[in-house]
Write a protein that holds these residues in place. Structure first.
Motif, PDB file in Angstrom:
ATOM      1  N   ALA A  82      35.912  42.318  42.600  1.00 16.65           N
ATOM      2  CA  ALA A  82      37.150  42.638  43.313  1.00 16.65           C
ATOM      3  C   ALA A  82      37.728  43.963  42.841  1.00 16.65           C
ATOM      4  N   ASP A  83      37.717  44.198  41.544  1.00 15.19           N
ATOM      5  CA  ASP A  83      38.290  45.419  40.993  1.00 15.19           C
ATOM      6  C   ASP A  83      37.568  46.661  41.516  1.00 15.19           C
ATOM      7  N   SER A  84      36.250  46.684  41.409  1.00 13.03           N
ATOM      8  CA  SER A  84      35.512  47.877  41.842  1.00 13.03           C
ATOM      9  C   SER A  84      35.530  48.030  43.353  1.00 13.03           C
ATOM     10  N   ALA A  85      35.420  46.923  44.075  1.00 14.69           N
ATOM     11  CA  ALA A  85      35.475  47.005  45.540  1.00 14.69           C
ATOM     12  C   ALA A  85      36.802  47.606  45.985  1.00 14.69           C
ATOM     13  N   ALA A  86      37.881  47.161  45.379  1.00 12.83           N
ATOM     14  CA  ALA A  86      39.204  47.656  45.758  1.00 12.83           C
ATOM     15  C   ALA A  86      39.366  49.130  45.414  1.00 12.83           C
ATOM     16  N   ARG A  87      38.926  49.511  44.240  1.00 15.76           N
ATOM     17  CA  ARG A  87      39.092  50.904  43.825  1.00 15.76           C
ATOM     18  C   ARG A  87      38.312  51.851  44.735  1.00 15.76           C
ATOM     19  N   PHE A  88      37.065  51.491  45.051  1.00 17.43           N
ATOM     20  CA  PHE A  88      36.280  52.373  45.914  1.00 17.43           C
ATOM     21  C   PHE A  88      36.767  52.301  47.367  1.00 17.43           C
ATOM     22  N   ALA A  89      37.305  51.153  47.767  1.00 14.56           N
ATOM     23  CA  ALA A  89      37.866  51.059  49.116  1.00 14.56           C
ATOM     24  C   ALA A  89      39.071  51.967  49.279  1.00 14.56           C
ATOM     25  N   ARG A 110      47.004  49.831  41.576  1.00 14.71           N
ATOM     26  CA  ARG A 110      47.852  48.742  42.078  1.00 14.71           C
ATOM     27  C   ARG A 110      47.095  47.894  43.104  1.00 14.71           C
ATOM     28  N   PHE A 111      46.323  48.553  43.957  1.00 12.80           N
ATOM     29  CA  PHE A 111      45.530  47.831  44.957  1.00 12.80           C
ATOM     30  C   PHE A 111      44.506  46.934  44.278  1.00 12.80           C
ATOM     31  N   ALA A 112      43.824  47.472  43.249  1.00 12.69           N
ATOM     32  CA  ALA A 112      42.821  46.690  42.528  1.00 12.69           C
ATOM     33  C   ALA A 112      43.453  45.519  41.793  1.00 12.69           C
ATOM     34  N   ASP A 113      44.587  45.763  41.126  1.00 15.80           N
ATOM     35  CA  ASP A 113      45.258  44.684  40.390  1.00 15.80           C
ATOM     36  C   ASP A 113      45.660  43.550  41.331  1.00 15.80           C
ATOM     37  N   LEU A 114      46.135  43.900  42.515  1.00 14.72           N
ATOM     38  CA  LEU A 114      46.563  42.894  43.482  1.00 14.72           C
ATOM     39  C   LEU A 114      45.375  42.062  43.957  1.00 14.72           C
ATOM     40  N   LEU A 115      44.261  42.734  44.275  1.00 15.28           N
ATOM     41  CA  LEU A 115      43.097  41.993  44.767  1.00 15.28           C
ATOM     42  C   LEU A 115      42.510  41.098  43.684  1.00 15.28           C
ATOM     43  N   VAL A 116      42.446  41.592  42.457  1.00 16.49           N
ATOM     44  CA  VAL A 116      41.922  40.772  41.360  1.00 16.49           C
ATOM     45  C   VAL A 116      42.756  39.508  41.195  1.00 16.49           C
ATOM     46  N   LYS A 117      44.067  39.624  41.309  1.00 19.36           N
ATOM     47  CA  LYS A 117      44.926  38.444  41.186  1.00 19.36           C
ATOM     48  C   LYS A 117      44.688  37.446  42.311  1.00 19.36           C
ATOM     49  N   LYS A 118      44.373  37.946  43.490  1.00 20.91           N
ATOM     50  CA  LYS A 118      44.169  37.069  44.636  1.00 20.91           C
ATOM     51  C   LYS A 118      42.815  36.361  44.606  1.00 20.91           C
ATOM     52  N   VAL A 119      41.796  36.998  44.026  1.00 18.39           N
ATOM     53  CA  VAL A 119      40.462  36.403  43.967  1.00 18.39           C
ATOM     54  C   VAL A 119      40.442  35.322  42.890  1.00 18.39           C
ATOM     55  N   LYS A 120      40.145  34.092  43.283  1.00 19.25           N
ATOM     56  CA  LYS A 120      40.191  32.946  42.384  1.00 19.25           C
ATOM     57  C   LYS A 120      38.800  32.351  42.168  1.00 19.25           C
ATOM     58  N   GLY A 121      38.488  32.098  40.896  1.00 22.33           N
ATOM     59  CA  GLY A 121      37.211  31.461  40.587  1.00 22.33           C
ATOM     60  C   GLY A 121      37.066  30.118  41.267  1.00 22.33           C
TER      61      GLY A 121
END
Length: 494
Positions: A469-476, A30-41
């Motif tokens: 964002a996905d990997s950073a969030a998961r490992f964080a 859930r944390f990773a999904d949220l961060l990925v949505k927030k990170v915008k190209g």
């Protein structure tokens, strides 16, 4: 570890990811999904436009030792401070100017008498310190005759110098790690000078003038043709004179290090990208792309809770020989190194003719360098899972020592990351998988003036920013897959 996604790709013999199996979403998901949505190209591209504007206003580049680098540093540091991070400007020494006052000399004095021709048979490495040494030559872990493909690890490990006699001249072969690493190891072993010779395969026989950014060993250092090294290695008790007449002037730049104010400080998740360009151009793909992507991830992550402390690093003087990351790791005491559970590296993530390349943490490709430290395979697997979830293929890329993961894996810190290709040529098989043009470089503007805001692939930039964002969030949030290091690596560090 990578698996085929279609029969066609299997036939092409490319190791590719498959979609990850479905599983129940947990807190890390859930944390990773949220961060990925927030990170915008679009926000990543905004940072790239800022880097382009900085280069345009400062002589066309953002290279170490220039006002363009200083402005890039200040831009990044300001964004991170505003986001709430603890920001440190970490000093980095680099060679501001190197002057070769007279041609170098390399001469056999025993058992034969032969003078090699400077700038033909050999060159002084830039920025070699001055020195005049006459001593016996000692080969270090040489592969003669050379292997069919580049694979020599001569001088890459401190253990290669076990039994080296201090005061001799180290004879080292080019191979799979950075020249600077070989030089540092030789200096630490007590070598009075170093001769590196080319490895010996087709296209790797002649010497050339190279800037390796390494001067701290304090010894004269030269780069010779394969034929020179092969001859010296074959002579019994060869003695040579190495002379370099040069002047080294040093300058100072800064890494930008930003650390989250929350999260367990015993478990640090570290991300990094080099911030400097080469002097030839603004460096928007190399490596504005990696820097912009992790800056956007940092800004969005600052608004979310983290279980483990997260550290973002923007390296200075990478283009001069990984100086920023190398000096940073070298200065860390072992207790601080042990806090860093993993390092994620992002150096060129938007190449125009891109491929999605993941650092080969488990050496499943069985090419070049070996696997990364324990935990690197799990990092690679985490990235594979992300791309697989989007039905996107990946291929491996070797830990070849050319980017800032090098100093981390040298001391046993697991590493991984994303790379979309540089001057290498895209294969026909890759073009079938990723699109683009076979037979041309992944980035035709690599290290050139044309590496501008128009030299990025927006799709690759957006996808890779999400992957970061996905990997950073998961490992964080969860480091259970990363094994703890129980002892420092033998010979690790400087």
């Amino acid at each position: 570890m990578r698996r085929s996604v279609t029969a066609l790709i299997t036939a092409l013999a490319l190791p590719l990811t498959a979609a990850a199996p479905a599983h129940a979403a947990g807190p890390a998901d859930r944390f990773a999904d949220l961060l990925v949505k927030k990170v915008k190209g679009a926000n990543v591209e905004e940072h790239l436009r800022a880097f382009q504007a900085i280069a345009t206003a400062n002589g066309g580049n953002r290279a170490a030792g220039t006002t363009g680098y200083d402005a890039s540093r200040d831009y990044v540091a300001d964004k991170l401070r505003r986001a709430g991070y603890k920001v440190t400007l970490d000093p980095v020494e680099f060679v501001e100017n190197w002057t070769e006052n007279s041609p170098p000399a390399l001469t056999e004095t025993a058992p034969g008498r032969r003078a090699y021709v400077p700038k033909q048979d050999f060159f002084a490495f830039e920025p070699s310190p001055a020195g005049d040494v006459t001593a016996q030559v000692q080969g270090v872990d040489l592969t003669l005759p050379p292997a069919a493909t580049p694979s020599s690890t001569s001088g890459c490990e401190t253990s290669d110098f076990d039994g080296f006699v201090a005061g001799r001249i180290a004879l080292v072969q080019r191979g799979t790690c950075a020249f600077s690493q070989k030089v540092r190891n030789a200096g630490a072993a007590g070598a009075a000078a170093i001769i590196v010779f080319n490895e010996g395969q087709e296209g790797r026989t002649e010497a050339e003038q190279l800037d390796i950014g390494e001067w701290r060993a304090g010894i004269p250092m030269v780069y010779a043709d394969f034929a020179v090294g092969e001859r010296l290695a074959g002579m019994k008790d060869a003695t040579v004179r190495v002379t370099v007449d040069a002047t080294v002037a040093l300058g100072t730049d800064h890494n930008v290090i930003a650390e989250s104010r929350t999260g367990d400080p015993r478990n640090v998740v570290m991300l990094g990208a080099h911030l400097d360009s080469v002097p030839a151009g603004p460096g928007i793909n190399d490596n504005g792309s990696g820097s912009a992507a992790i800056l956007e991830v940092a800004e969005e992550m600052a608004r979310l809770p983290v279980k483990n402390q997260v550290r973002f690093s923007f390296w200075a003087a990478e283009e001069l020989g990984l100086l920023g990351s190398d000096q940073y790791v070298a200065a860390l005491p072992q207790t601080e190194r042990d806090r860093i559970r993993l390092y994620l590296n992002f150096d060129m993530v938007a190449s125009p003719n891109f491929a999605y390349k993941l650092y080969d943490g488990d050496d499943s490709d069985n090419t070049g360098a070996s696997a990364g430290p324990p935990g690197s395979a799990q990092i690679e697997e985490q990235f594979e899972t992300f791309y697989g979830s989007r039905d996107l293929p990946t291929v491996g890329t070797d830990f070849d020592g050319r980017s800032d993961y090098g100093p981390f894996i040298a001391v046993g810190i697991p590493a991984g990351g994303i790379f979309t290709g540089a001057e290498g040529v895209k294969t026909a098989a890759e073009a079938k998988v990723f699109g683009g043009t076979a037979g041309t470089a992944y980035d035709a503007c690599y290290h050139k003036a044309c590496d501008t805001i128009g030299n990025v692939n927006g799709t690759a930039l957006d996808v890779n920013s999400d992957a970061i964002a996905d990997s950073a969030a998961r490992f964080a949030f969860d480091l259970r897959s990363i094994p703890r290091r129980t002892a420092p690596v033998k010979g690790g560090g400087d």
